[in-house]
Design a protein around this motif. Sequence first.
Motif, PDB file in Angstrom:
ATOM      1  N   PRO A 108      33.487  22.822  51.254  1.00 49.94           N
ATOM      2  CA  PRO A 108      34.692  22.350  50.561  1.00 49.94           C
ATOM      3  C   PRO A 108      34.509  20.931  50.041  1.00 49.94           C
ATOM      4  O   PRO A 108      33.902  20.079  50.699  1.00 49.94           O
ATOM      5  CB  PRO A 108      35.764  22.415  51.640  1.00 49.94           C
ATOM      6  N   SER A 109      35.042  20.672  48.854  1.00 47.53           N
ATOM      7  CA  SER A 109      34.870  19.362  48.229  1.00 47.53           C
ATOM      8  C   SER A 109      36.051  19.073  47.320  1.00 47.53           C
ATOM      9  O   SER A 109      36.572  19.969  46.647  1.00 47.53           O
ATOM     10  CB  SER A 109      33.573  19.317  47.426  1.00 47.53           C
ATOM     11  N   LEU A 110      36.467  17.791  47.327  1.00 50.21           N
ATOM     12  CA  LEU A 110      37.535  17.362  46.424  1.00 50.21           C
ATOM     13  C   LEU A 110      37.006  16.856  45.096  1.00 50.21           C
ATOM     14  O   LEU A 110      37.785  16.506  44.210  1.00 50.21           O
ATOM     15  CB  LEU A 110      38.379  16.260  47.088  1.00 50.21           C
ATOM     16  N   ASP A 111      35.707  16.826  44.932  1.00 52.16           N
ATOM     17  CA  ASP A 111      35.108  16.404  43.674  1.00 52.16           C
ATOM     18  C   ASP A 111      35.025  17.611  42.736  1.00 52.16           C
ATOM     19  O   ASP A 111      34.103  18.422  42.816  1.00 52.16           O
ATOM     20  CB  ASP A 111      33.719  15.807  43.916  1.00 52.16           C
ATOM     21  N   LEU A 112      36.022  17.725  41.861  1.00 52.94           N
ATOM     22  CA  LEU A 112      36.117  18.894  40.988  1.00 52.94           C
ATOM     23  C   LEU A 112      35.814  18.543  39.536  1.00 52.94           C
ATOM     24  O   LEU A 112      36.277  19.227  38.620  1.00 52.94           O
ATOM     25  CB  LEU A 112      37.529  19.490  41.087  1.00 52.94           C
ATOM     26  N   THR A 113      35.036  17.476  39.327  1.00 55.49           N
ATOM     27  CA  THR A 113      34.744  17.061  37.950  1.00 55.49           C
ATOM     28  C   THR A 113      33.961  18.117  37.183  1.00 55.49           C
ATOM     29  O   THR A 113      34.067  18.229  35.964  1.00 55.49           O
ATOM     30  CB  THR A 113      33.962  15.729  37.955  1.00 55.49           C
ATOM     31  N   GLN A 114      33.181  18.913  37.912  1.00 55.05           N
ATOM     32  CA  GLN A 114      32.472  20.031  37.286  1.00 55.05           C
ATOM     33  C   GLN A 114      32.982  21.333  37.890  1.00 55.05           C
ATOM     34  O   GLN A 114      33.189  21.421  39.100  1.00 55.05           O
ATOM     35  CB  GLN A 114      30.963  19.915  37.520  1.00 55.05           C
ATOM     36  N   ASP A 115      33.210  22.324  37.058  1.00 53.62           N
ATOM     37  CA  ASP A 115      33.716  23.591  37.550  1.00 53.62           C
ATOM     38  C   ASP A 115      32.688  24.272  38.443  1.00 53.62           C
ATOM     39  O   ASP A 115      31.495  24.335  38.124  1.00 53.62           O
ATOM     40  CB  ASP A 115      34.067  24.521  36.382  1.00 53.62           C
ATOM     41  N   GLY A 116      33.171  24.792  39.596  1.00 50.13           N
ATOM     42  CA  GLY A 116      32.329  25.569  40.472  1.00 50.13           C
ATOM     43  C   GLY A 116      32.364  27.042  40.091  1.00 50.13           C
ATOM     44  O   GLY A 116      32.960  27.427  39.075  1.00 50.13           O
ATOM     45  N   ARG A 117      31.744  27.868  40.923  1.00 48.48           N
ATOM     46  CA  ARG A 117      31.641  29.298  40.614  1.00 48.48           C
ATOM     47  C   ARG A 117      33.010  29.978  40.539  1.00 48.48           C
ATOM     48  O   ARG A 117      33.200  30.914  39.774  1.00 48.48           O
ATOM     49  CB  ARG A 117      30.788  29.984  41.689  1.00 48.48           C
ATOM     50  N   HIS A 118      33.942  29.519  41.365  1.00 45.29           N
ATOM     51  CA  HIS A 118      35.246  30.203  41.443  1.00 45.29           C
ATOM     52  C   HIS A 118      36.352  29.456  40.711  1.00 45.29           C
ATOM     53  O   HIS A 118      37.479  29.956  40.654  1.00 45.29           O
ATOM     54  CB  HIS A 118      35.645  30.378  42.910  1.00 45.29           C
ATOM     55  N   CYS A 119      36.061  28.291  40.171  1.00 42.00           N
ATOM     56  CA  CYS A 119      37.130  27.444  39.621  1.00 42.00           C
ATOM     57  C   CYS A 119      37.855  28.103  38.449  1.00 42.00           C
ATOM     58  O   CYS A 119      39.086  28.112  38.382  1.00 42.00           O
ATOM     59  CB  CYS A 119      36.546  26.090  39.195  1.00 42.00           C
ATOM     60  N   ARG A 120      37.100  28.642  37.484  1.00 43.42           N
ATOM     61  CA  ARG A 120      37.733  29.209  36.307  1.00 43.42           C
ATOM     62  C   ARG A 120      38.654  30.366  36.664  1.00 43.42           C
ATOM     63  O   ARG A 120      39.775  30.470  36.163  1.00 43.42           O
ATOM     64  CB  ARG A 120      36.658  29.659  35.321  1.00 43.42           C
ATOM     65  N   ALA A 121      38.208  31.233  37.569  1.00 45.58           N
ATOM     66  CA  ALA A 121      39.048  32.377  37.954  1.00 45.58           C
ATOM     67  C   ALA A 121      40.300  31.906  38.687  1.00 45.58           C
ATOM     68  O   ALA A 121      41.387  32.479  38.508  1.00 45.58           O
ATOM     69  CB  ALA A 121      38.240  33.329  38.838  1.00 45.58           C
ATOM     70  N   ILE A 122      40.176  30.866  39.515  1.00 43.17           N
ATOM     71  CA  ILE A 122      41.351  30.358  40.229  1.00 43.17           C
ATOM     72  C   ILE A 122      42.333  29.726  39.248  1.00 43.17           C
ATOM     73  O   ILE A 122      43.545  29.932  39.345  1.00 43.17           O
ATOM     74  CB  ILE A 122      40.918  29.349  41.316  1.00 43.17           C
ATOM     75  N   ILE A 123      41.814  28.950  38.288  1.00 45.96           N
ATOM     76  CA  ILE A 123      42.683  28.311  37.301  1.00 45.96           C
ATOM     77  C   ILE A 123      43.454  29.356  36.496  1.00 45.96           C
ATOM     78  O   ILE A 123      44.651  29.188  36.225  1.00 45.96           O
ATOM     79  CB  ILE A 123      41.840  27.418  36.359  1.00 45.96           C
ATOM     80  N   GLU A 124      42.788  30.437  36.152  1.00 44.36           N
ATOM     81  CA  GLU A 124      43.421  31.473  35.333  1.00 44.36           C
ATOM     82  C   GLU A 124      44.223  32.469  36.156  1.00 44.36           C
ATOM     83  O   GLU A 124      44.799  33.406  35.609  1.00 44.36           O
ATOM     84  CB  GLU A 124      42.354  32.200  34.517  1.00 44.36           C
ATOM     85  N   GLY A 125      44.241  32.277  37.491  1.00 46.60           N
ATOM     86  CA  GLY A 125      45.058  33.125  38.348  1.00 46.60           C
ATOM     87  C   GLY A 125      44.554  34.531  38.527  1.00 46.60           C
ATOM     88  O   GLY A 125      45.339  35.448  38.778  1.00 46.60           O
ATOM     89  N   ARG A 126      43.235  34.752  38.438  1.00 43.46           N
ATOM     90  CA  ARG A 126      42.702  36.103  38.543  1.00 43.46           C
ATOM     91  C   ARG A 126      41.652  36.246  39.638  1.00 43.46           C
ATOM     92  O   ARG A 126      40.901  37.215  39.655  1.00 43.46           O
ATOM     93  CB  ARG A 126      42.105  36.530  37.201  1.00 43.46           C
ATOM     94  N   HIS A 127      41.591  35.266  40.556  1.00 38.22           N
ATOM     95  CA  HIS A 127      40.618  35.369  41.641  1.00 38.22           C
ATOM     96  C   HIS A 127      41.211  36.239  42.751  1.00 38.22           C
ATOM     97  O   HIS A 127      42.338  36.021  43.202  1.00 38.22           O
ATOM     98  CB  HIS A 127      40.281  33.978  42.184  1.00 38.22           C
ATOM     99  N   MET A 128      40.443  37.225  43.210  1.00 32.94           N
ATOM    100  CA  MET A 128      40.977  38.190  44.168  1.00 32.94           C
ATOM    101  C   MET A 128      41.193  37.584  45.562  1.00 32.94           C
ATOM    102  O   MET A 128      41.920  38.170  46.382  1.00 32.94           O
ATOM    103  CB  MET A 128      40.041  39.400  44.261  1.00 32.94           C
ATOM    104  N   ASP A 129      40.592  36.438  45.862  1.00 32.48           N
ATOM    105  CA  ASP A 129      40.763  35.828  47.182  1.00 32.48           C
ATOM    106  C   ASP A 129      41.804  34.719  47.193  1.00 32.48           C
ATOM    107  O   ASP A 129      42.060  34.114  48.230  1.00 32.48           O
ATOM    108  CB  ASP A 129      39.427  35.250  47.669  1.00 32.48           C
ATOM    109  N   VAL A 130      42.408  34.416  46.064  1.00 31.16           N
ATOM    110  CA  VAL A 130      43.468  33.402  45.976  1.00 31.16           C
ATOM    111  C   VAL A 130      44.718  34.093  45.467  1.00 31.16           C
ATOM    112  O   VAL A 130      44.792  34.497  44.305  1.00 31.16           O
ATOM    113  CB  VAL A 130      43.062  32.239  45.044  1.00 31.16           C
ATOM    114  N   LEU A 131      45.688  34.256  46.346  1.00 31.86           N
ATOM    115  CA  LEU A 131      46.915  34.976  46.005  1.00 31.86           C
ATOM    116  C   LEU A 131      48.047  33.966  45.832  1.00 31.86           C
ATOM    117  O   LEU A 131      48.396  33.245  46.764  1.00 31.86           O
ATOM    118  CB  LEU A 131      47.295  35.979  47.109  1.00 31.86           C
TER     119      LEU A 131
END
Length: 599
Positions: A108-131
Amino acid sequence: MAEDDLTLEPDVPERDPNTADMFGAPPAAPPPPADGAAYTVIARKYRPRTFEDLFGQEAMVRTLKNAFASGRIAHAFMLTGVRGVGKTTTARLLARALNYETDTVHEPSLDLTQDGRHCRAIIEGRHMDVLELDAASRTKVDEMRELLDGVRYAPVEARYKVYIIDEVHMLSTAAFNALLKTLEEPPPHAKFIFATTEIRKVPVTILSRCQRFDLRRVEPEVIVKNLEMIAEREGARVEAEGLMLIARAAEGSVRDAQSLLDQAIVQAEAGQTVTAATIRDMLGLADRAQTISLFEQVMRGEAGGAIETFRTLYGYGADPGQVMLDLLEHSHGASVAKAVGPQALTLPKEQAARLAAIGAAVSAGVLSRIWQLLLKAYDEVRRAPDPAAAADMALIRLAYAADLPGPEEALRRLQSGESPAGGPGPSGGGGGGGGGMHQSGGASAVARQAAPPRPAQADAAPTLQRFEDVIALIESKRDIALRLDVERFVRPISFRPGAIEFEPAPGAPANLIQRLASKLREWTGQPWLVAAQGGGGAESLWERQKREEREVLAQVEQDPFVRQVMEAFPGAEILGVRTLAAPEPAPDAGDEADSEDED
């Protein structure tokens, strides 16, 4: 799949440190949408993308950084604050931080200046592990149990299974109880993030198992910087005063401010400047300079001028309740300027100087009294069937109260032989009293007007020799509330000029003694001793009137004719007795004859 196929967004230019604001410097605005493409509103387009963008929430970011650095990451977070301060955005940032992963970062990291593997899906609300859920639509216990059944299963892709529950206070008691069991013994792979605007409605048992963060309101000056950056990136021109109006109207909500900016930009043609007057009309606000003029008139005791100014503002569409709020703001501004100085006011220099002049011209007690009266006036205007009429009455009351001296000033005048309420000066002009002001020269030249000393014998003070004289004086001064209280609750024991002793009747107001003594001192120019005793008083005027009415009624009921009528009409009641005026005597026959001879 080729690496190039993973590119989901165009390259973003580097941030310009000179444009940093409360949200840092978000990515440059995307190019204009193609024809037919849906427009993305400003509040969504410029939503914070990293924790560094959350300026104004430094305490929360600092705590999270320490927790992530030490590995002490809570299993549940509670985010609370007013609307639009970033609760949902922070929750999504937390979900990204908990599941942040790149080729080189695997924790886990608070440095989000670069998108990680799951960032785009979480931002768009379509990640299956983030409800992300809205508690308002899942309030029932069965729905909560169904949701929590999946908690025990491990995440499919990400590090943690994250549940974001917005407006969590909307859950039912049974649903909270079902959630409590999971929070007591959470699986290591599950994290909960709750958001609410009503933290008091969340049970203590839930709060005690969450790490709580209170997101603060954002100051208007910080919001203005963010709006300036957005307007520049959108290619819109908006006057600085207009941006400040939007920031103040947002009341600490960044989202509200951005939505209002979106609305303001379309108030002018492309390439034209959106003026402050246009934004004021859009928000239904009165011109601040005019409301300051209105406040100056009130503080000078000019009831007529204040009403005319208000009706002018009302005719241009100003809301009466908003005008009262503006006057409240000016009262606060004058008080702050008096205590700290005009530099403490976030207003244009000319307006700040005018409020500072008012603060310098009157006492802190007068400003405090005006503040209390304005609070009451605002409540009355909101609840009145005719808000404009209520505002008129409030302005009259405020002008009268602003012109009255405080207790200390009145006592000083009495001791020096002056009239307690002030009076005309040597030239015969009206006096403003200790709390009043007059204007000379420019609009901002406001100063205290002290009534000049006058000989005590010049005041025609009334002479009170009996308690009945006190009643007559109160009635002549048209103080209806005091007259009713004295007539109803004062049972006289003894009276002499300068001293009244009485027994208070049941239900007497607690401040009756103070009010009566203060008014008599004001009206007669001499101190009065008013004391209450436990008993021995005569009837109050109201009690005497009621007794006399009962005696007259009993006498009428014994009249033979009335008794006959009552017997003839069973169930009839005598509701009251009225004494008719005696008829005028008719002229005698001799007078009539003389009249005819004259004709």
